[in-house]
Design a protein around this motif. Structure first.
Motif, PDB file in Angstrom:
ATOM      1  N   LEU A 138       0.832  -1.205   0.000  1.00 24.53           N
ATOM      2  CA  LEU A 138       0.000   0.000   0.000  1.00 24.53           C
ATOM      3  C   LEU A 138       0.867   1.255   0.000  1.00 24.53           C
ATOM      4  O   LEU A 138       0.562   2.238  -0.694  1.00 24.53           O
ATOM      5  N   ASN A 139       1.939   1.250   0.769  1.00 22.01           N
ATOM      6  CA  ASN A 139       2.836   2.402   0.810  1.00 22.01           C
ATOM      7  C   ASN A 139       3.400   2.709  -0.569  1.00 22.01           C
ATOM      8  O   ASN A 139       3.466   3.878  -0.987  1.00 22.01           O
ATOM      9  N   MET A 140       3.795   1.702  -1.297  1.00 21.50           N
ATOM     10  CA  MET A 140       4.433   1.896  -2.601  1.00 21.50           C
ATOM     11  C   MET A 140       3.436   2.247  -3.688  1.00 21.50           C
ATOM     12  O   MET A 140       3.683   3.124  -4.525  1.00 21.50           O
ATOM     13  N   ILE A 141       2.305   1.557  -3.705  1.00 23.33           N
ATOM     14  CA  ILE A 141       1.312   1.774  -4.763  1.00 23.33           C
ATOM     15  C   ILE A 141       0.528   3.062  -4.531  1.00 23.33           C
ATOM     16  O   ILE A 141       0.308   3.850  -5.461  1.00 23.33           O
ATOM     17  N   ASN A 142       0.106   3.307  -3.304  1.00 22.05           N
ATOM     18  CA  ASN A 142      -0.714   4.488  -3.017  1.00 22.05           C
ATOM     19  C   ASN A 142      -0.020   5.785  -3.402  1.00 22.05           C
ATOM     20  O   ASN A 142      -0.565   6.621  -4.128  1.00 22.05           O
ATOM     21  N   ALA A 171       9.783  18.100  -1.085  1.00 22.05           N
ATOM     22  CA  ALA A 171       9.183  16.758  -0.986  1.00 22.05           C
ATOM     23  C   ALA A 171       9.241  16.244   0.447  1.00 22.05           C
ATOM     24  O   ALA A 171       9.974  16.768   1.289  1.00 22.05           O
ATOM     25  N   GLN A 172       8.471  15.181   0.697  1.00 27.29           N
ATOM     26  CA  GLN A 172       8.369  14.616   2.039  1.00 27.29           C
ATOM     27  C   GLN A 172       9.488  13.609   2.274  1.00 27.29           C
ATOM     28  O   GLN A 172       9.288  12.401   2.231  1.00 27.29           O
ATOM     29  N   GLY A 173      10.692  14.110   2.523  1.00 27.69           N
ATOM     30  CA  GLY A 173      11.809  13.243   2.842  1.00 27.69           C
ATOM     31  C   GLY A 173      12.507  12.688   1.609  1.00 27.69           C
ATOM     32  O   GLY A 173      12.138  12.957   0.466  1.00 27.69           O
ATOM     33  N   ILE A 174      13.560  11.894   1.889  1.00 25.52           N
ATOM     34  CA  ILE A 174      14.418  11.400   0.804  1.00 25.52           C
ATOM     35  C   ILE A 174      13.649  10.482  -0.140  1.00 25.52           C
ATOM     36  O   ILE A 174      13.604  10.687  -1.353  1.00 25.52           O
ATOM     37  N   ASP A 175      13.039   9.439   0.427  1.00 29.51           N
ATOM     38  CA  ASP A 175      12.321   8.494  -0.432  1.00 29.51           C
ATOM     39  C   ASP A 175      11.101   9.144  -1.067  1.00 29.51           C
ATOM     40  O   ASP A 175      10.752   8.844  -2.210  1.00 29.51           O
ATOM     41  N   GLY A 176      10.457  10.057  -0.313  1.00 27.69           N
ATOM     42  CA  GLY A 176       9.324  10.773  -0.896  1.00 27.69           C
ATOM     43  C   GLY A 176       9.728  11.550  -2.128  1.00 27.69           C
ATOM     44  O   GLY A 176       9.005  11.588  -3.126  1.00 27.69           O
ATOM     45  N   ALA A 177      10.905  12.159  -2.093  1.00 27.83           N
ATOM     46  CA  ALA A 177      11.379  12.938  -3.234  1.00 27.83           C
ATOM     47  C   ALA A 177      11.706  12.050  -4.425  1.00 27.83           C
ATOM     48  O   ALA A 177      11.331  12.339  -5.573  1.00 27.83           O
ATOM     49  N   SER A 193      14.428  18.023 -11.799  1.00 28.26           N
ATOM     50  CA  SER A 193      15.623  18.682 -11.277  1.00 28.26           C
ATOM     51  C   SER A 193      16.396  17.755 -10.341  1.00 28.26           C
ATOM     52  O   SER A 193      17.514  18.084  -9.942  1.00 28.26           O
ATOM     53  N   ASN A 194      15.825  16.604  -9.986  1.00 27.42           N
ATOM     54  CA  ASN A 194      16.387  15.671  -9.013  1.00 27.42           C
ATOM     55  C   ASN A 194      17.458  14.812  -9.694  1.00 27.42           C
ATOM     56  O   ASN A 194      17.154  13.883 -10.445  1.00 27.42           O
ATOM     57  N   VAL A 195      18.734  15.132  -9.418  1.00 22.79           N
ATOM     58  CA  VAL A 195      19.836  14.470 -10.107  1.00 22.79           C
ATOM     59  C   VAL A 195      19.914  12.986  -9.747  1.00 22.79           C
ATOM     60  O   VAL A 195      20.157  12.135 -10.611  1.00 22.79           O
ATOM     61  N   LEU A 196      19.690  12.647  -8.460  1.00 18.98           N
ATOM     62  CA  LEU A 196      19.749  11.242  -8.061  1.00 18.98           C
ATOM     63  C   LEU A 196      18.651  10.432  -8.740  1.00 18.98           C
ATOM     64  O   LEU A 196      18.887   9.305  -9.202  1.00 18.98           O
ATOM     65  N   ALA A 197      17.445  10.989  -8.830  1.00 17.17           N
ATOM     66  CA  ALA A 197      16.360  10.296  -9.526  1.00 17.17           C
ATOM     67  C   ALA A 197      16.700  10.116 -10.999  1.00 17.17           C
ATOM     68  O   ALA A 197      16.382   9.090 -11.605  1.00 17.17           O
ATOM     69  N   GLY A 198      17.370  11.124 -11.575  1.00 16.05           N
ATOM     70  CA  GLY A 198      17.795  10.992 -12.967  1.00 16.05           C
ATOM     71  C   GLY A 198      18.759   9.840 -13.154  1.00 16.05           C
ATOM     72  O   GLY A 198      18.659   9.062 -14.115  1.00 16.05           O
ATOM     73  N   LYS A 199      19.694   9.704 -12.208  1.00 13.43           N
ATOM     74  CA  LYS A 199      20.673   8.616 -12.302  1.00 13.43           C
ATOM     75  C   LYS A 199      20.018   7.256 -12.098  1.00 13.43           C
ATOM     76  O   LYS A 199      20.273   6.302 -12.849  1.00 13.43           O
ATOM     77  N   LEU A 326       3.072  19.489  -6.886  1.00 11.41           N
ATOM     78  CA  LEU A 326       3.101  18.208  -7.588  1.00 11.41           C
ATOM     79  C   LEU A 326       3.607  17.100  -6.670  1.00 11.41           C
ATOM     80  O   LEU A 326       2.917  16.101  -6.445  1.00 11.41           O
ATOM     81  N   VAL A 327       4.793  17.272  -6.091  1.00  8.42           N
ATOM     82  CA  VAL A 327       5.403  16.170  -5.341  1.00  8.42           C
ATOM     83  C   VAL A 327       4.757  15.951  -3.981  1.00  8.42           C
ATOM     84  O   VAL A 327       4.944  14.891  -3.372  1.00  8.42           O
ATOM     85  N   THR A 328       3.986  16.932  -3.492  1.00 12.42           N
ATOM     86  CA  THR A 328       3.267  16.748  -2.224  1.00 12.42           C
ATOM     87  C   THR A 328       1.792  16.478  -2.440  1.00 12.42           C
ATOM     88  O   THR A 328       1.038  16.369  -1.471  1.00 12.42           O
TER      89      THR A 328
END
Length: 649
Positions: A138-142, A171-177, A193-199, A326-328
């Motif tokens: 639920l955490n992942m899908i929701n 965003a709401q924390g590291i994983d939230g972002a 703009s999130n470089v880590l997400a891009g990688k 958007l992210v929140t």
């Protein structure tokens, strides 16, 4: 820290009650009994009618690595009950250490448009194993489904303009972002703009400079010149640090200098002020200076509603940077997805349907091992039928809205369709090949294009025909009546079941009453709904035939009779209203004299005399109503035109 949290397993990413239930199943000897659960949501987010499925890839990674390690079990061994003794037996923890997950999982692929009550994920397997994955799934899908849906709405408002996700810092924390950046891309955003997400996910990354860059120099034009020399191939100048239109003039000046050096200014960014007015003026200035290809990028707490409003005002913005809202998921912080048991094998290995009742009908679960069949034609999606694989579905079927029995749609036998849930895990092994994220994004865009525009609009969207296949609807209704009748038949220990109280007055009856829905002809006397806003769209539910309505009446009577026979009693008859005491009549006030007509004024309105009713004499006057025997004026109005959306017998 990220490595310590996410490697190698997320077995303890769960609510404690999942583990206490697992322990209870193990103690009761039913841990290996096969069960079926579904992930679904009851209401589409943001006041819309659809959602975009997302988060499956994260769930797959979680299930692949799921295993209780020694550290996990050592921590659980330390937990105590309210008596100070260990919460879990050591033998149970040993069982959990040796356990290997062998679940069977089916899911709707990411990027698919989905609707309320449809199972996004189906988990089948040992009861203990299927139960303890609830919270993590639920955490992942929701969350990711929520953000992907928000992104789709924002991109829809942009009407094809690129949307950049700028939400990392809010965003709401590291994983939230990171999860939000991924889901936003699935929903349609062009970059982040999130470089880590891009990688990690292969998402294109974008960004230039902030106000602090401009403020670090003695003047704005000096700052622009320094940036142009440092990053000549990535120049989008932020022009609103001091005065926006002056900033545009400085950007044009540096843009001309760049051209002389063989480079081109990519554009400017607006981050404050009246974005519609400033973009229009900036566009004029850029075009006049020969920079017609320079793009205007806007940010500043944008969402789908503000973007749509700016478009309506004629803003000349070509790229939209959307972050916080958007992210929140700014106006709806959670999707509200649920994970419900729908079927369970008994001791004889037979599947038994399971249903959860609730005070409100919206929370009653859907029993069975469910699948979603989506019907389509050349114009796009036609309707969705949720059906039970245990009972199957015919070539021709009827879809019934579980929230409104009057909304039904008949599907012809030759209608093309796709079953949406596909195999993901079999016997604990992943059999699904996850497509690249860019391909998932393209699927989202393709799916949205096949929805009728009226379903996607932000204000008063039409309801897409998604509901229960008729056999499943009938089965669910029967289980509801059966469960409620069993509850009524249970008496306190040592006491007989109490008979319903006798009514004070009123007629008696000898036959079982039909439920309320069976008394009402379908699709008649229905309050206006969204289909009445501008006409019925091609995807709307159809009227039922007289034969279908008669079949529904018979079904309602049969179910009511079954419920009555099983419970051994009928619902109590409502007592008739008591007669009101007579009150001595009061003298009605004399009516005022009618004014004589003059000139072109109309004459007096017609007079109507209300005959006296002795039984209730005087009550009208006492309660401020018209007294019997008095004369009143009546306004003569024209006949009201009948509503074409209502049918009368």
């Amino acid at each position: 820290m990220m490595v310590n949290v996410f490697n190698p397993s997320l077995a303890l990413l769960t609510d404690l009650y999942e583990l206490t239930m697992a322990y209870g199943f193990w103690k009761a000897g039913i841990a290996d009994r096969e069960a079926c659960f579904h992930v679904s949501f009851r209401k589409a987010p943001f006041g819309g009618q659809f959602a975009v499925a997302c988060g499956l890839a994260t769930a797959i990674d979680y299930l692949k690595k799921l295993q209780f390690g020694d550290g996990d079990l050592a921590y659980l061994a330390q937990q105590q009950g309210n008596d100070g003794k260990p919460l879990f037996d050591r033998a149970f923890l040993v069982h959990m250490r040796r356990m290997r997950f062998n679940l069977e999982v089916d899911a709707i692929p990411e990027g698919t448009v989905v609707f309320a009550n449809e199972p996004l994920l189906r988990v089948k397997g040992p009861l203990l194993q299927a139960q303890i994955v609830e919270t993590a799934l639920l955490n992942m899908i929701n969350f990711q489904t929520l953000i992907a849906t928000k992104s789709a709405r924002v991109c829809q408002a942009a009407r094809g303009d690129p949307v950049l996700e700028f939400g990392l810092r809010r965003a709401q924390g590291i994983d939230g972002a990171i999860s939000a950046s991924r889901a936003a891309f699935v929903g349609g955003c062009a970059a982040t703009s999130n470089v880590l997400a891009g990688k990690v996910f292969g998402i294109p990354i974008k960004g230039t400079h902030a106000h602090s860059w401009v403020m670090s120099f003695d003047s704005e034009i000096e700052a622009f010149e320094a940036y142009a020399r440092a990053m000549p191939n990535n120049c989008v100048f932020l022009v609103d640090t001091y005065n926006t239109l002056d900033g545009v003039r400085h950007a044009i000046e540096i843009g001309n200098a760049m051209r002389q050096r063989g480079h081109e200014m990519a554009g400017i960014r607006l981050d404050s002020g009246d974005l519609a007015y400033l973009s229009i003026e900036a566009r004029k200035m850029l075009d006049a200076a020969g920079f017609k290809n320079a793009r205007i990028l806007a940010s500043n707490d944008l969402d789908e509603h503000l973007i749509a409003d700016l478009k309506q005002q004629g803003a000349t913005i070509g790229i939209w940077g959307v972050g916080t809202r958007l992210v929140t998921a700014y106006d709806q912080p959670a999707l509200g997805g649920v994970y419900k048991l729908a079927a369970l094998r008994d001791a004889e290995k037979n599947w038994r349907h399971k249903i959860k009742l609730a005070e409100g009908s919206g929370k009653v679960s859907i029993p069975g091992i469910l699948q979603v069949r989506r019907y389509r034609d050349n114009a796009g999606f036609v309707a969705d039928a949720i059906y039970d694989t245990l009972t199957g579905i015919g070539d021709a079927t009827t879809i019934i809205d579980p929230a409104d029995i009057t909304r039904q749609k008949s599907i012809a036998a030759d209608t093309a369709f796709d079953d949406l849930l596909v195999p993901i895990f079999r016997d604990g092994k992943c059999v699904y090949e996850q497509p690249p994220l860019a391909q998932v994004r393209e699927r989202t865009l393709s799916q949205l294009a096949q929805l009728h525009p009226s379903v996607k609009r932000f204000t008063n969207p039409h309801r897409y025909p998604a509901g229960l296949e008729k056999e499943l609807f009938d089965l669910r209704a029967k289980l509801i009546f059966k469960a409620k009748s069993e509850i009524k038949s249970i008496a306190p220990a040592g006491k007989e079941s109490a008979a319903p109280p006798a009514p004070e007055a009123g007629p008696t009856r000898a036959t079982a009453p039909e439920p309320a829905f069976a008394e009402q002809p379908l699709n008649e006397s229905v309050a206006p709904d969204d289909s009445m806003l501008g006409g019925e769209p091609p995807v709307a539910m159809e009227d039922t035939t007289e034969a279908e309505r008669e079949a529904q009446r018979r079904f309602g009577a049969q179910i009511a009779a079954t419920a009555a026979n099983e419970s051994g009693e009928f619902p109590p008859v409502q007592p008739a209203p008591r007669p009101r005491p007579e009150v001595a009549p009061s003298k009605p006030p004399a009516p005022p004299p009618a004014a004589a007509p003059r000139g072109d004024q109309p004459g007096p309105k017609p007079q109507v005399t209300i005959p006296p009713r002795p039984k209730f004499a005087g009550i009208g006057a006492k309660h401020g109503q018209v007294a019997p025997g008095s004369t009143v004026k009546v306004n003569v109005k024209r006949a009201v035109r009948p509503n074409p959306f209502f049918k009368k017998k």
